[in-house]
Motif scaffolding. Structure first.
Motif, PDB file in Angstrom:
ATOM      1  N   HIS A  41     -15.780  35.280 -23.199  1.00 17.17           N
ATOM      2  CA  HIS A  41     -15.022  34.624 -23.778  1.00 17.17           C
ATOM      3  C   HIS A  41     -15.630  32.605 -24.277  1.00 17.17           C
ATOM      4  O   HIS A  41     -16.086  31.955 -23.086  1.00 17.17           O
ATOM      5  CB  HIS A  41     -13.844  33.755 -23.460  1.00 17.17           C
TER       6      HIS A  41
ATOM      7  N   GLU B 243     -14.453  29.637 -21.837  1.00 15.05           N
ATOM      8  CA  GLU B 243     -14.689  29.780 -19.995  1.00 15.05           C
ATOM      9  C   GLU B 243     -16.060  29.007 -20.414  1.00 15.05           C
ATOM     10  O   GLU B 243     -17.144  29.797 -19.912  1.00 15.05           O
ATOM     11  CB  GLU B 243     -14.174  30.636 -19.938  1.00 15.05           C
TER      12      GLU B 243
ATOM     13  N   ARG C 132     -11.333  31.302 -27.648  1.00 14.28           N
ATOM     14  CA  ARG C 132     -12.207  32.352 -26.719  1.00 14.28           C
ATOM     15  C   ARG C 132     -12.413  32.771 -27.344  1.00 14.28           C
ATOM     16  O   ARG C 132     -13.102  34.407 -26.813  1.00 14.28           O
ATOM     17  CB  ARG C 132     -10.250  32.726 -26.142  1.00 14.28           C
TER      18      ARG C 132
ATOM     19  N   ASN D 211     -13.058  40.951 -24.590  1.00  9.74           N
ATOM     20  CA  ASN D 211     -12.847  41.653 -23.111  1.00  9.74           C
ATOM     21  C   ASN D 211     -11.239  42.581 -23.185  1.00  9.74           C
ATOM     22  O   ASN D 211     -11.598  42.712 -22.132  1.00  9.74           O
ATOM     23  CB  ASN D 211     -12.996  40.949 -21.888  1.00  9.74           C
TER      24      ASN D 211
ATOM     25  N   HIS E  92     -16.583  34.798 -14.920  1.00  7.14           N
ATOM     26  CA  HIS E  92     -15.077  34.384 -16.211  1.00  7.14           C
ATOM     27  C   HIS E  92     -14.466  33.141 -15.825  1.00  7.14           C
ATOM     28  O   HIS E  92     -14.659  32.430 -14.439  1.00  7.14           O
ATOM     29  CB  HIS E  92     -14.684  35.607 -16.629  1.00  7.14           C
TER      30      HIS E  92
ATOM     31  N   GLU F 285     -16.453  42.068 -12.373  1.00  4.10           N
ATOM     32  CA  GLU F 285     -16.211  40.881 -12.830  1.00  4.10           C
ATOM     33  C   GLU F 285     -16.061  39.769 -11.398  1.00  4.10           C
ATOM     34  O   GLU F 285     -15.468  39.933 -10.780  1.00  4.10           O
ATOM     35  CB  GLU F 285     -15.329  40.500 -13.704  1.00  4.10           C
TER      36      GLU F 285
ATOM     37  N   GLU G 102     -13.660  35.809 -11.819  1.00  5.50           N
ATOM     38  CA  GLU G 102     -12.889  34.668 -11.888  1.00  5.50           C
ATOM     39  C   GLU G 102     -13.159  33.293 -11.321  1.00  5.50           C
ATOM     40  O   GLU G 102     -13.216  33.752  -9.975  1.00  5.50           O
ATOM     41  CB  GLU G 102     -12.176  34.846 -12.201  1.00  5.50           C
TER      42      GLU G 102
ATOM     43  N   GLN H  80     -10.284  27.366 -15.485  1.00  8.36           N
ATOM     44  CA  GLN H  80     -11.392  27.181 -17.240  1.00  8.36           C
ATOM     45  C   GLN H  80     -11.375  25.723 -17.589  1.00  8.36           C
ATOM     46  O   GLN H  80     -11.125  24.492 -17.681  1.00  8.36           O
ATOM     47  CB  GLN H  80      -9.937  27.720 -18.002  1.00  8.36           C
TER      48      GLN H  80
END
Ligand SMILES: [Zn+2]
Length: 267
Positions: free
Chosen positions: A20, A23, A59, A66, A99, A149, A151, A155
Motif C-alpha cells: 500500500h 504505508e 494507497r 492487497n 503493513h 503479514e 501490521e 500508518q
C-alpha cells in the motif's frame, strides 16, 4: 516493483513492503536493514511492491493491490498486473509482508490459517496478537502458502517504521537468514510468552454517514447491547458479544473493521 537480492542462489525467503503506497513503514524498515549491509546465512529477497503508489503517496493507483491477487498480466489496472508479478516473485518463498493500520499502535500478525510455517515463526516475532482471516482473504497476499503479514503500527508513524525494522530482523533470524546476535539487547522488546489468536468472522458494515467514531477497543470484548461505534449521532449497538479487530473510524471506506472470535493462544 523493486527487487533486491542478497546472498548466493535462489532466495526461498522474501520480505515485502509497500503493498500500500500510503504505508511507508515497510519500505523504510527494508531500506534501514539494507543500509546496514548485513551478511546473510542464506539468500533472501526484499521487494518494494507498489513504487508508483508510494511515489504518489496514495494507497493505490487503480485498485487495492492487497485485494487483487492472483492478478492478471494483461489487466488494464496497474495493481492487477502488479499482483500477478508480485505473486510470481514470492512463489516458493517463505514471505513476510509489512503493513500498517489506522486502528492499533502495536504490531499485529495476520495469517489465513496456522500452517506449520506460521506456527514456527509467529512466536519468534515481537507480536502479541495474530488475526486468522480464514476464508475472509478477499484476494490478499496471505492466500499464498507460507505467507504471513504483520501490521507494524499506526500508518505514517516513526513507531510503525521502528516496529517494522524489528519485525523484519526477527523474521530473518527465525528463517535462518540472519544469525542471532548474542550481544544484541532488546530492552524495548515486549515481554511475552504466548500469542493470542483471533479468528475473523465477518466485516462490520458502516451505514451511510458524514462522521464516524469508534467507542470500543480492538481485541477487547464488546458485550451484547453495548454501543461500539457511532455514525453521525447514531450509536451502533452489538447484537451479540464479539471481539473487534482492525476497528477504526476511517481506516476502510465501507466497513469499521471486523467481528472476531478469540480462539486461543500459540506458544
Ligand atoms: Zn496495508
Amino acid at each position: 516493483m523493486q527487487v533486491i537480492e542478497l546472498g548466493d542462489g535462489k532466495p526461498e525467503v522474501a520480505v515485502v513492503g509497500g503493498i500500500h503506497g500510503d504505508e511507508p513503514c515497510g519500505p523504510i524498515a527494508i531500506n534501514r536493514l539494507l543500509a546496514e549491509e548485513p551478511s546473510v546465512e542464506r539468500p533472501v529477497k526484499f521487494i518494494i511492491a507498489n513504487e508508483e503508489a508510494l511515489e504518489a503517496g496514495v494507497r493505490y493507483l487503480d485498485t487495492d493491490l492487497n485485494r487483487a491477487f492472483p492478478g492478471d498480466p494483461d489487466a488494464d489496472l496497474h495493481e492487477n498486473r502488479l499482483a500477478y508479478d508480485l505473486a510470481r516473485e514470492i512463489q516458493d518463498c517463505t514471505t513476510l509482508a509489512l503493513h500498517s493500520t489506522q486502528s492499533y499502535a502495536d504490531p499485529i500478525g495476520v495469517i489465513k490459517s496456522f500452517d506449520e510455517v506460521a506456527r514456527a515463526i509467529y512466536p519468534r516475532l515481537p507480536v502479541n496478537v495474530v488475526i486468522e482471516t480464514d476464508e475472509h482473504t478477499d484476494g490478499r497476499l496471505i492466500e499464498y502458502p507460507h505467507t504471513i503479514e504483520v501490521e507494524c503500527g499506526l500508518q505514517g508513524t516513526a513507531d510503525a517504521a521502528d516496529n517494522g525494522y524489528e519485525l523484519v530482523r526477527a523474521f530473518l533470524v527465525a528463517t535462518g537468514v540472519l544469525r542471532q546476535d548474542k550481544d544484541e539487547t532488546r530492552l524495548d522488546a515486549p515481554e511475552r510468552d504466548e500469542v493470542s489468536v483471533f479468528r475473523l468472522e465477518g466485516p462490520i458494515p458502516k451505514p451511510e454517514a458524514e462522521r464516524y467514531d469508534v467507542l470500543a477497543e480492538n481485541f477487547t470484548k464488546v458485550d451484547a447491547g453495548e454501543a461500539f461505534a457511532r455514525a453521525d449521532d447514531d450509536e451502533i449497538v452489538a447484537e451479540k458479544s464479539f471481539y473487534p479487530v482492525l476497528l477504526s473510524p476511517n481506516g476502510y471506506e465501507s466497513i469499521f473493521g471486523y467481528v472476531s472470535k478469540k480462539v486461543g493462544t500459540v506458544e
